[in-house]
Motif scaffolding. Sequence first.
Motif, PDB file in Angstrom:
ATOM      1  N   TRP A  83      -2.849   0.120  -3.714  1.00  0.00           N
ATOM      2  CA  TRP A  83      -1.922  -0.988  -3.836  1.00  0.00           C
ATOM      3  C   TRP A  83      -1.115  -0.840  -5.119  1.00  0.00           C
ATOM      4  N   THR A  84       0.195  -0.950  -4.991  1.00  0.00           N
ATOM      5  CA  THR A  84       1.097  -0.875  -6.141  1.00  0.00           C
ATOM      6  C   THR A  84       2.181  -1.939  -5.985  1.00  0.00           C
ATOM      7  N   GLU A 107       0.839  -1.189   0.000  1.00  0.00           N
ATOM      8  CA  GLU A 107       0.000   0.000   0.000  1.00  0.00           C
ATOM      9  C   GLU A 107       0.877   1.244   0.000  1.00  0.00           C
ATOM     10  N   GLU A 108       0.530   2.183  -0.873  1.00  0.00           N
ATOM     11  CA  GLU A 108       1.317   3.406  -0.999  1.00  0.00           C
ATOM     12  C   GLU A 108       0.389   4.605  -0.905  1.00  0.00           C
ATOM     13  N   SER A 109       0.753   5.510  -0.037  1.00  0.00           N
ATOM     14  CA  SER A 109      -0.027   6.736   0.148  1.00  0.00           C
ATOM     15  C   SER A 109       0.753   7.915  -0.417  1.00  0.00           C
ATOM     16  N   LYS A 110       0.095   8.714  -1.244  1.00  0.00           N
ATOM     17  CA  LYS A 110       0.746   9.858  -1.866  1.00  0.00           C
ATOM     18  C   LYS A 110       0.712  11.107  -0.984  1.00  0.00           C
TER      19      LYS A 110
END
Length: 314
Positions: free
Chosen positions: A141-142, A130-133
């Motif tokens: 999800w990336t 999970e990646e938060s900008k």
Amino acid sequence: HPIVLLNAVDHYNRVARDTKRRVIGILLGEISRGVYDITASFAVPFEEDDKDPSIWFLDHNFLEQMHGMFKKVNAREKVIGWYSTGPRIRPGDIEIDKLVRRYTPTPAYVIIDVKPVSMNIPTTAYFAAEESKGDGNPPQWTFKHINSEIGAMESEEVGVEHLLRDVKDTTISTLANQVSGKLAAIRGLQERLEEIDGYLKQVTAGKLPINHQIMYMLQDVFNLLPNVAVEELVKAMSIKTNDMSLAIYLASIIRSVVALHNLINNKLVNKERERSAEDKEKEREKDKDKDAKVKRETVVSAPKDAAPKPNADK
């Protein structure tokens, strides 16, 4: 492990050869200290829509049955990820990864290039996170890239060497194989340098953010390079190169002389064997002639039958 790559290539050739389709399978192995040791794999029925990547089908019932059979053979091998013949990440891969996450919490996603063009490693590994900008939107999800390498146990190395006997051209000398290996290594180095050059240009243009870890590694690489501007170093390298070239040249000459010497000795030995064989054949013919002559003399010298005696009464 090599068996995993062989299984993936065989799966692709059986199902999607000469098509634009891709195949998907499950990776089995162990996870130790964050390292994925992938030792086996099996194919899984998979279909997807070419126009809409969100429409796909993966037979998870078949997956569970195959995993159960593999578990009976080796209980230590567990589902640790899945593979695809790519050749790149597709939009529906995140959803497939969520499905595989039912069987393992952190699956590895490996893209296997079944038609490699260059001499690079034909695998690229990822894991989903999970990646938060940081813009207030929920995290997404990336896939993040992880390092991968190909290794084998001793038994697998023996099997691979046995298979490569039918692939390698035995008519090519060892020197030609070494030169081919050097050329392949130089091509791989050129591709890596071009990749570094492209990354630095994109960072300079502001298209990619600066990764300080990559910059530190590049700085270490540059620090390890010799300073060819120093005259003493250039002279020392030239002398060392000339000495090595002279040793290689002398070794080649000695090898050629020894090979010619062995060839001459081999011819002399063959001639000696032919001469001895001819002498033996002549002796056999002489013996045969002697035996025939003795037989003829015996027949000639044999006494004739005695004449009958006259009757005394007459």
